[in-house]
Design a protein around this motif. Structure first.
Motif, short mmCIF file in Angstrom:
data_model
loop_
_atom_site.label_atom_id
_atom_site.label_comp_id
_atom_site.label_asym_id
_atom_site.label_seq_id
_atom_site.Cartn_x
_atom_site.Cartn_y
_atom_site.Cartn_z
N GLY A 28 54.81 9.77 84.10
CA GLY A 28 53.93 9.03 84.76
C GLY A 28 52.72 9.19 84.30
O GLY A 28 51.81 8.41 83.91
N ALA A 29 52.12 10.61 84.83
CA ALA A 29 50.37 10.66 84.65
C ALA A 29 50.30 10.74 82.76
O ALA A 29 49.83 10.10 82.18
N ALA A 30 51.32 11.11 82.14
CA ALA A 30 51.13 10.91 80.76
C ALA A 30 50.91 9.86 80.50
O ALA A 30 50.82 9.56 79.27
N PHE A 31 52.26 9.20 80.63
CA PHE A 31 52.15 7.62 80.02
C PHE A 31 51.08 6.72 80.28
O PHE A 31 50.24 6.08 79.88
N ASP A 32 49.87 6.95 81.71
CA ASP A 32 48.80 6.96 82.24
C ASP A 32 47.64 7.15 80.73
O ASP A 32 47.24 6.60 81.04
N GLU A 33 47.71 7.98 80.98
CA GLU A 33 47.38 8.48 79.60
C GLU A 33 47.38 7.67 79.02
O GLU A 33 45.95 8.37 77.66
N ALA A 34 48.17 7.62 77.62
CA ALA A 34 48.94 6.77 77.19
C ALA A 34 47.72 5.71 77.16
O ALA A 34 47.01 5.00 76.05
N VAL A 35 47.62 4.41 77.95
CA VAL A 35 47.15 3.66 77.95
C VAL A 35 45.80 3.88 78.77
O VAL A 35 44.98 2.48 77.83
N LEU A 36 45.98 5.00 78.82
CA LEU A 36 44.25 5.41 78.91
C LEU A 36 43.53 5.05 77.58
O LEU A 36 41.98 4.99 76.91
N SER A 37 43.59 5.92 76.61
CA SER A 37 43.65 6.42 75.29
C SER A 37 43.75 4.55 74.29
O SER A 37 42.78 4.75 73.75
N PHE A 38 44.70 4.25 74.65
CA PHE A 38 44.68 2.69 74.42
C PHE A 38 43.06 1.73 74.34
O PHE A 38 42.56 1.06 73.98
N VAL A 39 43.07 1.85 75.81
CA VAL A 39 41.74 1.73 76.44
C VAL A 39 40.57 1.76 75.51
O VAL A 39 39.68 1.34 74.94
N ASP A 40 40.77 3.06 75.10
CA ASP A 40 39.53 3.95 75.21
C ASP A 40 39.28 3.45 73.70
O ASP A 40 38.24 3.21 72.69
N ASP A 41 40.98 2.93 72.17
CA ASP A 41 40.34 3.12 71.11
C ASP A 41 40.36 0.75 70.89
O ASP A 41 38.67 0.99 70.59
N ALA A 42 40.68 0.03 72.43
CA ALA A 42 40.30 -1.28 72.19
C ALA A 42 38.68 -0.78 72.64
O ALA A 42 38.37 -1.93 71.58
N THR A 43 38.47 -0.50 73.14
CA THR A 43 36.59 -0.61 73.50
C THR A 43 35.69 0.29 72.71
O THR A 43 34.48 0.09 72.67
N GLY A 44 36.27 0.37 71.19
CA GLY A 44 36.07 0.98 70.13
C GLY A 44 35.40 2.76 70.73
O GLY A 44 33.70 3.22 70.71
N GLY A 45 35.95 3.01 71.46
CA GLY A 45 35.12 4.69 72.35
C GLY A 45 34.62 4.94 73.02
O GLY A 45 34.31 6.15 73.63
#
Length: 365
Positions: free
Chosen positions: A203-220
């Motif tokens: 689950g922690a790895a999946f959380d990190e994947a979602v966090l990276s998605f948010v980072d991309d969606a907010t332009g870094g």
């Protein structure tokens, strides 16, 4: 009547269950959750505090909080908290003491027997270290069993089992993945072949994947944060929690919204289940490959399996059952209490009054 306490000290959370021959029940440990964070905090006076209180200090005093402690068991690198080194065994003992204290308070008396679980992939060295944990916690007569053996013991309590069966266990938790094949003959359970495991996949790895998605969606925006800014650290911790909640929401919902309240950034990021599954597809596929290796090592083909147990909180992700069903060519379902299956099985395997509860086998512990 006395009771047996089963304890699962997981990578990210701890779970507990009790059995007394009449009942087999989960014991809630967390302040707001049935499970308790596997975190330990060292106070200024050197005392160790475990569970929700420890997790609450993760943002304000991160250098004093240890998490994912089971991964540190056997590591030559010490766990440094507040400038002081602590053996992983001492930290796990503090976590176990907190679990036993909470259960004892709820049950009104101490357990007569404690059964602890550990991954089947651990070798003799880590198993030996783990057996020190109950000694350090003041529980010298505790037993240990593997997580898949406990899962099979619990599975046997939920239905009328055949006299002999072969069962596969797919365990995707908060921090690790494990797969094993077991033979149960009604009196004992044995692991077949070599269990497979993947460290740092859950689950922690999946959380990190979602966090990276948010980072991309907010332009870094996340990448540009000043990590030394206390406000940014608090906001990032809150965002990580919201990413976890979003992941969990997508188990039932087809889309969700993640609030992003960072210094200078206040958008919302929409995430659909389809997008989430694309993010984690490669990770889930790697667990299917490991599961396949466990079957091959055991010399077992899918058609001889009487059951496939999907346990661990992350096994509730719909993509997991879908891919595994396709691999095995059969429909699959997730256990009703995947986060507690191991603790329930540990309690069942050490039950003190089996004659009063014939559906709980004694098993091998």
């Amino acid at each position: 009547m006395g009771y047996c306490l089963g304890v699962d000290l997981g990578t990210t959370s701890a779970a507990a269950a009790v059995a007394d021959g009449v009942r087999l029940d989960v014991v809630p440990l967390g302040n707001r959750s049935p499970v308790m964070p596997s975190a330990v905090y060292v106070r200024d006076d050197g005392a160790l505090v475990a569970g929700d209180e420890a997790a609450g200090h993760a943002v304000s005093d991160p250098d004093r909080v240890a998490s994912e402690i089971t991964r540190r068991l056997g590591s030559p690198t010490p766990v440094v908290l507040g400038g002081t080194s602590h053996p992983a065994t001492d930290l796990l003992a503090a976590l176990l003491q907190e679990v036993v204290a909470r259960v004892t308070a709820q049950q009104g008396l101490d357990p007569e027997l404690v059964v602890l679980t550990h991954p089947a992939t651990w070798g003799p060295f880590r198993q030996g270290l783990f057996e020190e944990v109950p000694q350090l916690a003041g529980i010298p007569d505790a037993r240990t069993t593997t997580e898949p053996e406990a899962a099979v013991a619990y599975h046997a309590t939920t239905r009328q089992s055949p006299p002999e069966e072969i069962v596969a266990v797919y365990d995707l938790g908060g921090g690790t993945f494990d797969a094993a094949v077991l033979h149960r003959d009604g009196r004992s359970t044995a692991v077949l072949g070599t269990p497979e495991g993947i460290e740092r996949l859950g689950g922690a790895a999946f959380d990190e994947a979602v966090l990276s998605f948010v980072d991309d969606a907010t332009g870094g925006a996340l990448s540009e944060l000043d990590r030394d800014d206390p406000r940014a650290a608090v906001a990032l911790a809150r965002l990580r929690r919201d990413c976890t909640l979003a992941k969990e929401a997508l188990t039932l919902d087809t889309e969700t919204v993640i609030p992003v309240d960072l210094p200078g950034v206040h958008p919302e990021v929409r995430l659909t289940r389809e997008e989430f599954e694309e993010l984690v597809l490669g990770l889930v596929e790697s667990t299917i490959t490991a599961f396949r290796r466990a079957l091959c090592s055991a010399g077992v083909s899918p058609e001889v399996l009487s059951a496939v147990l999907l346990i661990g909180g992350s096994s509730r992700i719909p993509l997991v059952a879908r891919l595994l069903s396709r691999e095995l060519g059969r429909p699959l379902g997730v256990d009703a209490r995947p986060q507690h299956a191991v603790a329930l099985g540990a309690a069942a395997s050490g039950d003190l009054h089996p004659a009063a509860h014939p559906r709980i086998p004694r098993g091998r512990s």
